[in-house]
Design an enzyme around this catalytic site. Structure first.
Site, PDB file in Angstrom:
ATOM      1  N   ASP A 236       0.945  -1.207  -0.081  1.00 42.44           N
ATOM      2  CA  ASP A 236      -0.095  -0.082   0.323  1.00 42.44           C
ATOM      3  C   ASP A 236       0.946   1.196  -0.031  1.00 42.44           C
ATOM      4  O   ASP A 236       1.777   1.213   0.915  1.00 42.44           O
ATOM      5  CB  ASP A 236      -0.749  -0.038   1.160  1.00 42.44           C
ATOM      6  CG  ASP A 236      -1.742   1.106   0.998  1.00 42.44           C
ATOM      7  OD1 ASP A 236      -1.442   2.117   0.531  1.00 42.44           O
ATOM      8  OD2 ASP A 236      -2.851   0.984   1.548  1.00 42.44           O
TER       9      ASP A 236
ATOM     10  N   ALA B 239      -3.888  18.618  -8.064  1.00 39.40           N
ATOM     11  CA  ALA B 239      -2.984  19.058  -7.260  1.00 39.40           C
ATOM     12  C   ALA B 239      -1.917  18.115  -6.743  1.00 39.40           C
ATOM     13  O   ALA B 239      -0.805  18.328  -6.823  1.00 39.40           O
ATOM     14  CB  ALA B 239      -3.779  19.462  -5.898  1.00 39.40           C
TER      15      ALA B 239
ATOM     16  N   TYR C 128      -6.763  15.386  -7.661  1.00 34.60           N
ATOM     17  CA  TYR C 128      -6.134  14.685  -8.506  1.00 34.60           C
ATOM     18  C   TYR C 128      -5.070  15.787  -9.216  1.00 34.60           C
ATOM     19  O   TYR C 128      -3.888  15.482  -9.133  1.00 34.60           O
ATOM     20  CB  TYR C 128      -6.990  13.952  -9.698  1.00 34.60           C
ATOM     21  CG  TYR C 128      -6.388  13.369 -10.532  1.00 34.60           C
ATOM     22  CD1 TYR C 128      -6.001  11.998 -10.298  1.00 34.60           C
ATOM     23  CD2 TYR C 128      -6.078  13.381 -12.037  1.00 34.60           C
ATOM     24  CE1 TYR C 128      -5.204  11.092 -11.078  1.00 34.60           C
ATOM     25  CE2 TYR C 128      -5.566  12.672 -12.856  1.00 34.60           C
ATOM     26  CZ  TYR C 128      -5.025  11.482 -12.466  1.00 34.60           C
ATOM     27  OH  TYR C 128      -4.543  10.762 -13.256  1.00 34.60           O
TER      28      TYR C 128
ATOM     29  N   LYS D  64      -0.984  15.544  -8.786  1.00 36.61           N
ATOM     30  CA  LYS D  64      -0.191  15.327 -10.072  1.00 36.61           C
ATOM     31  C   LYS D  64       0.776  16.488 -10.142  1.00 36.61           C
ATOM     32  O   LYS D  64       1.844  16.376 -10.764  1.00 36.61           O
ATOM     33  CB  LYS D  64      -0.846  14.854 -11.290  1.00 36.61           C
ATOM     34  CG  LYS D  64      -1.766  13.612 -11.004  1.00 36.61           C
ATOM     35  CD  LYS D  64      -0.934  12.425 -10.740  1.00 36.61           C
ATOM     36  CE  LYS D  64      -1.751  11.229 -10.975  1.00 36.61           C
ATOM     37  NZ  LYS D  64      -0.598  10.079 -10.674  1.00 36.61           N
TER      38      LYS D  64
HETATM   39  N1  NAD Z   1      -5.494   6.369 -17.549  1.00 32.23           N
HETATM   40  C1  NAD Z   1      -5.268   7.822 -17.433  1.00 32.23           C
HETATM   41  O1  NAD Z   1      -5.853   8.376 -18.346  1.00 32.23           O
HETATM   42  C2  NAD Z   1      -4.147   8.330 -16.871  1.00 32.23           C
HETATM   43  C3  NAD Z   1      -3.978   9.677 -17.230  1.00 32.23           C
HETATM   44  C4  NAD Z   1      -3.240  10.261 -16.436  1.00 32.23           C
HETATM   45  C5  NAD Z   1      -2.462   9.668 -15.420  1.00 32.23           C
HETATM   46  N2  NAD Z   1      -2.851   8.479 -15.184  1.00 32.23           N
HETATM   47  C6  NAD Z   1      -1.880   7.713 -13.861  1.00 32.23           C
HETATM   48  O2  NAD Z   1      -1.384   6.733 -14.408  1.00 32.23           O
HETATM   49  C7  NAD Z   1      -1.188   5.764 -13.318  1.00 32.23           C
HETATM   50  C8  NAD Z   1      -1.851   4.420 -13.484  1.00 32.23           C
HETATM   51  O3  NAD Z   1      -3.234   4.499 -13.963  1.00 32.23           O
HETATM   52  P1  NAD Z   1      -4.153   3.519 -14.537  1.00 32.23           P
HETATM   53  O4  NAD Z   1      -5.151   4.208 -15.572  1.00 32.23           O
HETATM   54  O5  NAD Z   1      -3.270   2.487 -15.231  1.00 32.23           O
HETATM   55  O6  NAD Z   1      -4.976   3.035 -13.304  1.00 32.23           O
HETATM   56  P2  NAD Z   1      -5.460   1.532 -13.038  1.00 32.23           P
HETATM   57  O7  NAD Z   1      -6.505   1.863 -12.082  1.00 32.23           O
HETATM   58  O8  NAD Z   1      -5.569   0.706 -14.146  1.00 32.23           O
HETATM   59  O9  NAD Z   1      -3.978   0.923 -12.246  1.00 32.23           O
HETATM   60  C9  NAD Z   1      -3.832   1.548 -11.136  1.00 32.23           C
HETATM   61  C10 NAD Z   1      -3.156   0.346 -10.031  1.00 32.23           C
HETATM   62  O10 NAD Z   1      -2.548   1.167  -9.019  1.00 32.23           O
HETATM   63  C11 NAD Z   1      -3.091   0.168  -7.825  1.00 32.23           C
HETATM   64  N3  NAD Z   1      -3.171   0.948  -6.467  1.00 32.23           N
HETATM   65  C12 NAD Z   1      -4.316   2.036  -6.333  1.00 32.23           C
HETATM   66  N4  NAD Z   1      -4.049   2.484  -5.109  1.00 32.23           N
HETATM   67  C13 NAD Z   1      -2.977   1.689  -4.642  1.00 32.23           C
HETATM   68  C14 NAD Z   1      -2.205   1.962  -3.433  1.00 32.23           C
HETATM   69  N5  NAD Z   1      -2.423   2.492  -2.334  1.00 32.23           N
HETATM   70  N6  NAD Z   1      -0.937   1.001  -3.174  1.00 32.23           N
HETATM   71  C15 NAD Z   1      -0.444   0.189  -4.158  1.00 32.23           C
HETATM   72  N7  NAD Z   1      -1.197   0.103  -5.584  1.00 32.23           N
HETATM   73  C16 NAD Z   1      -2.433   0.948  -5.645  1.00 32.23           C
HETATM   74  C17 NAD Z   1      -4.484  -0.301  -8.443  1.00 32.23           C
HETATM   75  O11 NAD Z   1      -4.807  -1.383  -7.599  1.00 32.23           O
HETATM   76  C18 NAD Z   1      -4.085  -0.433  -9.805  1.00 32.23           C
HETATM   77  O12 NAD Z   1      -3.706  -1.898 -10.093  1.00 32.23           O
HETATM   78  C19 NAD Z   1      -2.064   6.519 -12.176  1.00 32.23           C
HETATM   79  O13 NAD Z   1      -0.940   7.214 -11.278  1.00 32.23           O
HETATM   80  C20 NAD Z   1      -2.847   7.378 -12.797  1.00 32.23           C
HETATM   81  O14 NAD Z   1      -3.055   8.706 -12.033  1.00 32.23           O
HETATM   82  C21 NAD Z   1      -3.576   7.693 -15.697  1.00 32.23           C
END
Ligand code: NAD
Length: 257
Positions: A65, A159, A157, A161
């Site tokens: 976590d 803030a 979100y 990022k």
């Molecule tokens: N998908 C998008 O459009 C997008 C855009 C900009 C940034 N992001 C960033 O990219 C990253 C990945 O996003 P994604 O779209 O693949 O999301 P996702 O939800 O598919 O994957 C995120 C993973 O993080 C894990 N997670 C969440 N909280 C956690 C914690 N406290 N400890 C450990 N693991 C944890 C989840 O279990 C999940 O497997 C994130 O930081 C997200 O903010 C995504």
């Protein structure tokens, strides 16, 4: 002799959030290129089934976590105990929320800061403390276009990022002398489970109107940029924030035909 061919044989890579979305795509691409992989996630079942999909690769799974600094330090220790060293951290664990500035509660604010910003600090610091011993490291954080531009519903979100972007730049400056690069991705709209949860139909319509390429991106298109920044060849890039956004950050007024 410089080779343009990326090869991760002999490299070890820790991917947080590797159970899903962008993190899983990073783990798969790095595994295909020969890296030993550690998938770390709070969702241990998801991490195990992600690892099962990486057939033929050397993969370990760690539950973490990222809100807990001890958990993050133990995660890195587990990878070093198993693989002997840590070369690459791609920190993709994160959560999103779409909530207006006036409606965001203190609890929602704190949750996003804890997971998306503090989690990045704890994971990157734990990884860097091992990397400095080897004089080599590649750290790629996941920021977002929401950390660069304003947008409705992006209070906590955006803030968090924005904080990831500032943190990554400080890391780049302070870790340079140890041979460690630190960069961040700033994805726009990428089709993952996070976006499936976070983007309403109305958000999707409005978002696409601001994207010159007129579509959401894929996890693989995003992951490829992390792989590039994690490569040995990207050794002269540090403190960079790489937009993967279909042109969203470049755009102003647009007529689409
Ligand atoms: N998908 C998008 O459009 C997008 C855009 C900009 C940034 N992001 C960033 O990219 C990253 C990945 O996003 P994604 O779209 O693949 O999301 P996702 O939800 O598919 O994957 C995120 C993973 O993080 C894990 N997670 C969440 N909280 C956690 C914690 N406290 N400890 C450990 N693991 C944890 C989840 O279990 C999940 O497997 C994130 O930081 C997200 O903010 C995504």
């Amino acid at each position: 002799m410089f080779s343009a061919q990326m090869n991760f044989a002999g490299r070890t890579a820790l991917v947080t959030g590797g159970a899903s979305g962008i993190g899983f795509a990073v783990a798969r691409q790095l595994a295909e290129l020969g890296a030993k992989i550690a998938i770390a996630d709070v969702n241990i079942d998801g991490a195990n089934s992600a690892a099962d999909k990486l057939e033929g690769a050397q993969v370990m799974v760690v539950q973490v976590d990222v809100r807990d600094p001890d958990d993050c330090a133990n995660m890195v220790d587990a990878v070093v105990a198993e693989y002997g060293k840590l070369d690459i951290l791609v920190h993709s664990a994160g959560v999103g929320i779409e909530k207006s500035f006036l409606q965001t509660t203190a609890e929602e604010w704190q949750r996003l800061i804890d997971i998306d910003l503090s989690g990045t600090f704890y994971c990157a610091q734990a990884a860097a403390r091992h990397m400095v011993k080897n004089g080599y490291g590649r750290i790629v954080n996941l920021a977002s276009t929401a950390g660069i531009r304003g947008g409705t519903g992006r209070t906590a979100y955006g803030a968090a990022k924005g904080g990831v972007i500032a943190l990554t730049k400080v890391m780049a400056v302070e870790l340079a002398e140890y041979g460690i690069t630190a960069n961040a991705l700033a994805p726009g709209a990428i089709e993952t489970e996070l976006v499936a949860r976070m983007h309403s139909a109305e958000t999707r319509r409005v978002y696409r109107a601001g994207i010159p390429l007129d579509r959401y991106g894929t996890p693989d298109e995003t992951a490829f940029c992390a792989v590039f920044l994690a490569s040995e060849q990207a050794g002269y890039i540090t403190g960079h924030i790489l937009g993967i956004d279909g042109g969203f950050l470049a755009a102003g007024i647009m007529h689409k035909t």
